[in-house]
Enzyme design. Structure first.
Site, mmCIF file in Angstrom:
data_model
loop_
_atom_site.group_PDB
_atom_site.id
_atom_site.type_symbol
_atom_site.label_atom_id
_atom_site.label_comp_id
_atom_site.label_asym_id
_atom_site.label_seq_id
_atom_site.Cartn_x
_atom_site.Cartn_y
_atom_site.Cartn_z
ATOM 1 N N ASP A 31 32.432 41.888 43.478
ATOM 2 C CA ASP A 31 32.844 42.991 44.365
ATOM 3 C C ASP A 31 32.342 42.681 45.780
ATOM 4 N N ARG A 35 35.131 49.182 49.066
ATOM 5 C CA ARG A 35 35.427 50.574 48.773
ATOM 6 C C ARG A 35 34.360 51.508 49.351
ATOM 7 N N ASP A 74 34.316 38.430 48.790
ATOM 8 C CA ASP A 74 35.667 38.940 49.000
ATOM 9 C C ASP A 74 36.681 38.050 48.274
ATOM 10 N N ARG A 100 43.174 50.580 46.009
ATOM 11 C CA ARG A 100 44.012 51.242 45.014
ATOM 12 C C ARG A 100 44.582 52.609 45.406
ATOM 13 N N THR A 144 50.330 48.925 37.814
ATOM 14 C CA THR A 144 50.443 50.383 37.837
ATOM 15 C C THR A 144 51.818 50.829 37.336
ATOM 16 N N SER A 179 54.909 53.555 47.458
ATOM 17 C CA SER A 179 53.982 53.435 48.596
ATOM 18 C C SER A 179 53.757 51.952 48.841
ATOM 19 N N TYR A 181 50.960 50.592 48.813
ATOM 20 C CA TYR A 181 50.011 50.186 47.764
ATOM 21 C C TYR A 181 50.772 49.788 46.491
ATOM 22 N N HIS A 182 51.649 50.693 46.026
ATOM 23 C CA HIS A 182 52.372 50.392 44.785
ATOM 24 C C HIS A 182 53.210 49.119 44.954
ATOM 25 N N LYS A 185 51.360 45.937 44.231
ATOM 26 C CA LYS A 185 51.258 45.618 42.797
ATOM 27 C C LYS A 185 52.522 44.912 42.299
ATOM 28 N N ASN A 240 41.693 64.650 38.482
ATOM 29 C CA ASN A 240 40.295 64.742 38.937
ATOM 30 C C ASN A 240 40.190 65.728 40.102
ATOM 31 N N ARG A 241 41.177 65.698 41.005
ATOM 32 C CA ARG A 241 41.171 66.623 42.139
ATOM 33 C C ARG A 241 41.264 68.079 41.669
ATOM 34 N N GLU A 328 58.851 61.469 47.575
ATOM 35 C CA GLU A 328 58.986 61.189 46.136
ATOM 36 C C GLU A 328 59.920 62.236 45.538
HETATM 37 P P1 NAD Z 1 38.034 51.643 42.990
HETATM 38 O O1 NAD Z 1 38.476 51.720 44.412
HETATM 39 O O2 NAD Z 1 37.067 52.628 42.494
HETATM 40 O O3 NAD Z 1 37.468 50.182 42.679
HETATM 41 C C1 NAD Z 1 38.032 49.005 43.203
HETATM 42 C C2 NAD Z 1 36.875 48.044 43.502
HETATM 43 O O4 NAD Z 1 37.421 46.815 43.984
HETATM 44 C C3 NAD Z 1 35.948 48.575 44.595
HETATM 45 O O5 NAD Z 1 34.614 48.550 44.149
HETATM 46 C C4 NAD Z 1 36.187 47.628 45.770
HETATM 47 O O6 NAD Z 1 35.029 47.441 46.557
HETATM 48 C C5 NAD Z 1 36.628 46.353 45.061
HETATM 49 N N1 NAD Z 1 37.478 45.494 45.901
HETATM 50 C C6 NAD Z 1 38.607 45.825 46.563
HETATM 51 N N2 NAD Z 1 39.077 44.772 47.257
HETATM 52 C C7 NAD Z 1 38.224 43.747 47.015
HETATM 53 C C8 NAD Z 1 38.166 42.403 47.463
HETATM 54 N N3 NAD Z 1 39.076 41.899 48.308
HETATM 55 N N4 NAD Z 1 37.155 41.617 47.031
HETATM 56 C C9 NAD Z 1 36.204 42.103 46.184
HETATM 57 N N5 NAD Z 1 36.203 43.381 45.735
HETATM 58 C C10 NAD Z 1 37.213 44.187 46.152
HETATM 59 O O7 NAD Z 1 39.397 51.667 42.117
HETATM 60 P P2 NAD Z 1 39.601 51.988 40.565
HETATM 61 O O8 NAD Z 1 40.081 53.383 40.430
HETATM 62 O O9 NAD Z 1 38.434 51.534 39.790
HETATM 63 O O10 NAD Z 1 40.843 51.048 40.244
HETATM 64 C C11 NAD Z 1 40.656 49.721 39.792
HETATM 65 C C12 NAD Z 1 42.009 49.045 39.595
HETATM 66 O O11 NAD Z 1 42.787 49.749 38.643
HETATM 67 C C13 NAD Z 1 42.842 48.946 40.864
HETATM 68 O O12 NAD Z 1 43.480 47.694 40.914
HETATM 69 C C14 NAD Z 1 43.857 50.037 40.689
HETATM 70 O O13 NAD Z 1 45.041 49.737 41.374
HETATM 71 C C15 NAD Z 1 44.053 50.064 39.196
HETATM 72 N N6 NAD Z 1 44.488 51.389 38.722
HETATM 73 C C16 NAD Z 1 43.680 52.481 38.907
HETATM 74 C C17 NAD Z 1 44.121 53.732 38.452
HETATM 75 C C18 NAD Z 1 43.293 54.978 38.653
HETATM 76 O O14 NAD Z 1 43.801 56.070 38.363
HETATM 77 N N7 NAD Z 1 42.068 54.884 39.112
HETATM 78 C C19 NAD Z 1 45.361 53.828 37.812
HETATM 79 C C20 NAD Z 1 46.149 52.695 37.639
HETATM 80 C C21 NAD Z 1 45.713 51.469 38.099
HETATM 81 N N1 USQ Z 2 49.628 65.137 43.603
HETATM 82 C C1 USQ Z 2 49.686 66.505 43.760
HETATM 83 N N2 USQ Z 2 48.586 67.136 44.254
HETATM 84 C C2 USQ Z 2 47.448 66.475 44.594
HETATM 85 C C3 USQ Z 2 47.397 65.071 44.415
HETATM 86 C C4 USQ Z 2 48.517 64.435 43.927
HETATM 87 O O1 USQ Z 2 50.703 67.146 43.472
HETATM 88 O O2 USQ Z 2 46.490 67.131 45.026
HETATM 89 C C5 USQ Z 2 50.797 64.416 43.049
HETATM 90 C C6 USQ Z 2 51.312 63.268 43.904
HETATM 91 O O3 USQ Z 2 52.214 63.722 44.903
HETATM 92 C C7 USQ Z 2 51.948 62.376 42.854
HETATM 93 C C8 USQ Z 2 51.103 62.609 41.601
HETATM 94 O O4 USQ Z 2 50.376 63.819 41.836
HETATM 95 O O5 USQ Z 2 53.244 62.813 42.571
HETATM 96 C C9 USQ Z 2 50.117 61.495 41.303
HETATM 97 O O6 USQ Z 2 49.302 61.288 42.453
HETATM 98 P P1 USQ Z 2 47.856 60.609 42.327
HETATM 99 O O7 USQ Z 2 47.217 60.624 43.669
HETATM 100 O O8 USQ Z 2 47.109 61.199 41.193
HETATM 101 O O9 USQ Z 2 48.231 59.130 41.860
HETATM 102 P P2 USQ Z 2 48.851 57.891 42.630
HETATM 103 O O10 USQ Z 2 48.902 58.065 44.086
HETATM 104 O O11 USQ Z 2 50.131 57.542 41.952
HETATM 105 O O12 USQ Z 2 47.775 56.751 42.374
HETATM 106 C C10 USQ Z 2 46.873 56.740 41.263
HETATM 107 C C11 USQ Z 2 45.828 55.664 41.558
HETATM 108 C C12 USQ Z 2 46.523 54.305 41.650
HETATM 109 C C13 USQ Z 2 47.324 54.058 40.389
HETATM 110 C C14 USQ Z 2 48.304 55.197 40.114
HETATM 111 C C15 USQ Z 2 48.949 55.080 38.754
HETATM 112 O O13 USQ Z 2 45.147 55.949 42.783
HETATM 113 O O14 USQ Z 2 45.542 53.290 41.833
HETATM 114 O O15 USQ Z 2 48.052 52.876 40.518
HETATM 115 O O16 USQ Z 2 47.555 56.443 40.076
HETATM 116 S S1 USQ Z 2 50.639 55.609 38.784
HETATM 117 O O17 USQ Z 2 50.693 56.954 39.335
HETATM 118 O O18 USQ Z 2 51.120 55.553 37.446
HETATM 119 O O19 USQ Z 2 51.338 54.698 39.671
#
Ligand code: NAD
Ligand code: USQ
Length: 415
Positions: A31, A35, A74, A100, A144, A179, A181-182, A185, A240-241, A328
């Site tokens: 790491d 973040r 990194d 992410r 994702t 997005s 971000y997406h 991926k 979570n929110r 969306e």
């Molecule tokens: P997070 O932000 O809590 O953790 C990501 C970690 O990666 C952080 O600690 C950050 O410092 C590290 N990182 C980022 N860029 C880096 C780099 N260039 N070099 C070294 N370290 C780096 O995120 P998370 O929720 O734990 O998600 C982890 C993975 O799972 C992500 O790839 C995310 O897209 C994927 N994911 C998460 C969710 C979710 O709901 N949390 C859902 C689907 C997919």
């Molecule tokens: N949303 C609300 N209210 C809120 C927050 C979000 O209605 O307060 C809605 C958003 O508009 C969206 C949905 O909830 O339609 C999901 O949003 P999210 O923020 O929970 O999730 P997302 O942005 O899609 O991203 C999260 C993670 C990302 C992962 C993704 C999985 O941050 O790393 O890739 O979930 S997925 O959604 O299947 O692409």
């Protein structure tokens, strides 16, 4: 087995490192703490206090007698990650280490570029390091479900058989991400699939849904082992929110009508899915895709569930429909296949009243730490330069101003 967990300081990476270490894997976490820096930049913070990575690892050793190695650096720095892979010689790399957040990637041009460079270059470097030093290593990549978007047909697990003009082929399922971000991926997926094809690398791309939950068996061993819990408008994911909003009496922030449907899974199931993928690796040259979620909900359904759970605890929480800051589909068809992990042994832990209750109890304990001015959805997809409150993320920050476009080349017109 030796496993590198990239992003091992994050929400999922840290509990994953402990989960694997407890089960006898030799684990090295990578790491660069980006973040934690992005939190500082945006004035956001984990609800639950988190120890530094070094303190976490020391606490893990103290609690369990097991070691986890740390490599700080990194992933976009090839000599760094190549050296770690060469020296540690992993059998598998679990690649969580990316930016992410969809809202973070939509703040402005700088954050879109940062997200895509960070994620795509980091992943490509890992692929090259595997090829150079450990060609048998299995890359378990966190993708994702958002790669697919919300098409008006059933979503398959990675591939779809298409018959077109009388000919049939099995092709990658069409991608319509929502997005930058997406999109990063999607680009990762293409790069990995290509590397598997040309170099015989083995990889599992896990198209994960939205993760919820706060605790795993390992995080519960000691408070220094806790993982982060995000709730703010940039990093907090929806369920979570809603739990935090309920705890502090804030209306549940449903975007638009709340018809947006996604796949969800509990953080404990994430841990197990990765273990399953590692235990049963892809074959050399194989690029396989699993849809990693256990059930699907619309945002409105989630809000109703949390509202009911809060009511059960004697708390009245309103549901507020706010104009969707994202672009969306508000109401759409959604039916995504997710059988491959179950076929390999996943026993889903579904969202239940007890589970919601346990999250609500935990957040209740920390609610004094909530930064109320960070709850609002801070980023609007329609803006190209979101000033998100403290000004630090605005493109108008001193020294970060967009350069003036160069004057157009003069074209002499024929008279
Ligand atoms: P997070 O932000 O809590 O953790 C990501 C970690 O990666 C952080 O600690 C950050 O410092 C590290 N990182 C980022 N860029 C880096 C780099 N260039 N070099 C070294 N370290 C780096 O995120 P998370 O929720 O734990 O998600 C982890 C993975 O799972 C992500 O790839 C995310 O897209 C994927 N994911 C998460 C969710 C979710 O709901 N949390 C859902 C689907 C997919
Ligand atoms: N949303 C609300 N209210 C809120 C927050 C979000 O209605 O307060 C809605 C958003 O508009 C969206 C949905 O909830 O339609 C999901 O949003 P999210 O923020 O929970 O999730 P997302 O942005 O899609 O991203 C999260 C993670 C990302 C992962 C993704 C999985 O941050 O790393 O890739 O979930 S997925 O959604 O299947 O692409």
């Amino acid at each position: 087995m030796r496993v590198i967990v990239t992003g091992g300081d994050g929400y999922l990476g840290w509990p994953q490192a402990m989960y694997l270490s407890k089960r006898g894997y030799e684990v090295c976490v990578v790491d660069n703490f980006s973040r934690r820096l992005w939190d500082l930049e945006g004035g956001t913070e984990s609800l639950i206090p988190i120890a530094s990575l070094h303190d976490r690892v020391a606490a893990w050793r103290e609690t369990t007698g097991k070691s986890i190695q740390i490599a700080v650096g990194d992933l976009t720095d090839f000599p760094f990650i190549s050296g770690v892979v060469r020296d540690f010689k992993p059998d598998a790399i679990v690649h969580y280490g990316e930016q992410r957040s969809a809202p973070f990637s939509m703040i402005d041009r700088r954050h879109s570029v940062l997200t895509q460079v960070n994620n795509i270059v980091g992943t490509l470097n890992i692929v090259y390091a595997i090829r150079e030093h450990v060609p048998e290593c299995h890359l378990v990549k966190l993708g994702t479900m958002g790669e697919y978007g919300t098409p008006n047909i059933d979503i398959e697990e990675g591939f779809i058989e298409i018959t077109h003009n009388g000919r049939t082929d099995t092709l990658p399922f069409p991608k319509q991400p929502g997005s930058f971000y997406h999109l990063s991926k999607v680009h990762d997926s293409h790069n990995i699939q290509f590397a598997c094809k040309i170099w015989g690398i083995r990889s599992t791309d896990l198209n994960q849904g939205v993760v919820y939950g706060i605790e795993t068996d390992e995080t519960m061993l000691d408070e220094r082992l806790a993982t982060r819990f995000d709730y703010d408008g940039i990093w907090g994911t929806v369920l979570n929110r809603f739990c935090i909003e309920a705890a502090i009496g804030h209306p549940l922030t449903v975007h638009g009508k709340g018809g947006q449907t996604r796949g969800y899974l509990n953080i404990r199931d994430t841990m197990r899915c990765i273990e399953i993928a590692i235990e049963k690796p892809a074959k050399p040259g194989e690029y396989r895709v699993f849809n990693q979620f256990t059930e699907q909900f619309s945002v409105a359904q989630l809000a109703d569930l949390i509202q009911a759970a809060a009511k059960h605890k004697g708390r009245t929480v309103a549901i507020q429909h706010i104009a969707d800051p994202r672009v969306e589909a508000e109401v759409h068809y959604y039916n995504a296949r997710h059988t491959k992990l179950i076929d390999l042994g996943l026993k889903p832990r579904l969202l239940s009243d007890t589970l919601i209750d346990s999250v609500l109890d935990k957040v209740e304990h920390y609610k004094h730490r909530v930064k109320k001015d960070r709850i609002e959805a801070l980023v609007n997809w329609r803006n190209t330069s979101n000033a998100i409150g403290y000004g630090t993320m605005s493109a108008k920050v001193e020294g970060e101003a967009e350069p003036e476009p160069k004057p157009k080349a003069r074209i002499s017109r024929a008279r």
